[in-house]
Design an enzyme around this catalytic site. Structure first.
Site, PDB file in Angstrom:
ATOM      1  N   GLY A  24     -39.645   8.819 -38.764  1.00 42.88           N
ATOM      2  CA  GLY A  24     -40.552   8.275 -39.764  1.00 42.88           C
ATOM      3  C   GLY A  24     -40.525   6.762 -39.880  1.00 42.88           C
ATOM      4  CB  ILE A  25     -41.005   4.580 -42.864  1.00 38.94           C
ATOM      5  CG1 ILE A  25     -42.446   5.003 -43.170  1.00 38.94           C
ATOM      6  CG2 ILE A  25     -40.797   3.114 -43.239  1.00 38.94           C
ATOM      7  CD1 ILE A  25     -42.802   5.026 -44.632  1.00 38.94           C
ATOM      8  CB  SER A  48     -42.025   6.493 -53.652  1.00 44.23           C
ATOM      9  OG  SER A  48     -43.004   7.348 -54.183  1.00 44.23           O
ATOM     10  CE1 TYR A  69     -38.704  11.351 -52.512  1.00 39.09           C
ATOM     11  CE2 TYR A  69     -40.680  10.835 -53.766  1.00 39.09           C
ATOM     12  CZ  TYR A  69     -39.872  10.637 -52.661  1.00 39.09           C
ATOM     13  OH  TYR A  69     -40.227   9.699 -51.718  1.00 39.09           O
TER      14      TYR A  69
END
Length: 268
Positions: free
Chosen positions: A18-19, A146, A171
């Site tokens: 991923g990132i 996020s 989360y």
């Protein structure tokens, strides 16, 4: 032409996919030495081998490292290994993250798993790496956060969410904590929302996401010493914006530091 990052050393957590993987790739292509963290030694080595084979990156620019963030002892071991080998660290990218599981799950350390992997492990790692990050002026931390941090709330009386558990709330709490942590005064740090990208976390956000490399560009920009940063700043991709109000409250920063210090057994 982007400036060379030759002579700089960067640790990227969660760099095997991923990132994180794309961030490691972009940094190494610009000449930085990248300490590539994975959950296991096998995963870290596989990502390193792939960067060498697929991108032609010199093996001297990549150093695979392993620690499973569900075990705080492994985080400590990782930090000690880095400080021993790299007494000067220019950048720490706190990127490793998991989606909170459907069922409430505690680690062996007694912490809700998303809170530990996404925040507490990075809190501990950052503090243990502080001597390396501050050995030269200009050391910085980039927390990959996020947009969901805005929906989060830290349950001070029940941070492990034993009483009421929701996957999304757990989360969001972990991302809010990571964003608040950027305002800690000891090491210059910023947070960045890299945008919704097609990674393992995509199901939390929706069905479509941008390529991970696109999100990584926003992370790498903040690793570059040419990008001036202000401690505690929050970026939505490339634009500096105000984070959730809690992230700028002095009282919240101090309260979170106290809580995190107790939970990881390191009172700073």
């Amino acid at each position: 032409m982007l400036a060379s990052l030759s002579g700089r050393t960067v640790l990227v957590t969660g760099a095997t996919a991923g990132i994180g993987y794309e961030t490691a790739r972009l940094l190494a292509r610009r000449g930085a030495v990248v300490l590539l963290h994975g959950r296991t030694a096998e995963e870290a080595q596989a990502a390193t081998d792939h960067l060498i084979a697929a991108d032609g990156i010199g093996s001297g620019l990549l150093r695979p490292l392993a620690a499973d963030f569900v075990r705080l002892e492994e985080v400590e071991n990782l930090a000690h290994a880095v400080v021993r080998e790299y007494p000067r660290l220019d950048v720490l990218v706190n990127n490793a993250a998991i989606a909170a599981p459907e069922r409430h799950t505690l680690t062996a350390d007694g912490n809700e798993i998303a809170f530990q992997v996404n925040f507490l492990a990075h809190y501990l790692l950052t503090h243990l790496l502080e001597p390396a990050l501050t050995s030269d002026p200009g050391g910085r931390v980039v927390n990959v956060s996020s947009s969901l941090h805005r929906t989060g709330a830290i349950q001070w009386n029940d941070p492990q969410r034993v009483r009421r558990y929701s996957r999304l709330a757990a989360y969001a709490q972990s991302q809010l904590a990571l964003t608040v942590f950027a305002a800690d005064p000891r090491v210059t740090a910023v947070s960045v929302n890299p945008g919704v990208c097609a990674t393992d976390l995509l199901p939390l956000y929706g069905h479509e996401g941008a390529p991970a490399a696109e999100g990584a560009h926003h992370v790498v920009r903040l690793c570059d010493p040419a990008t001036e940063i202000v401690n505690g700043a929050y970026y939505d991709r490339s634009e500096r914006v105000a984070p959730a109000p809690a992230a700028t409250e002095d009282r919240t920063v101090k309260r979170l530091n106290k809580l995190a210090g107790l939970l990881v057994g390191h009172t700073a």
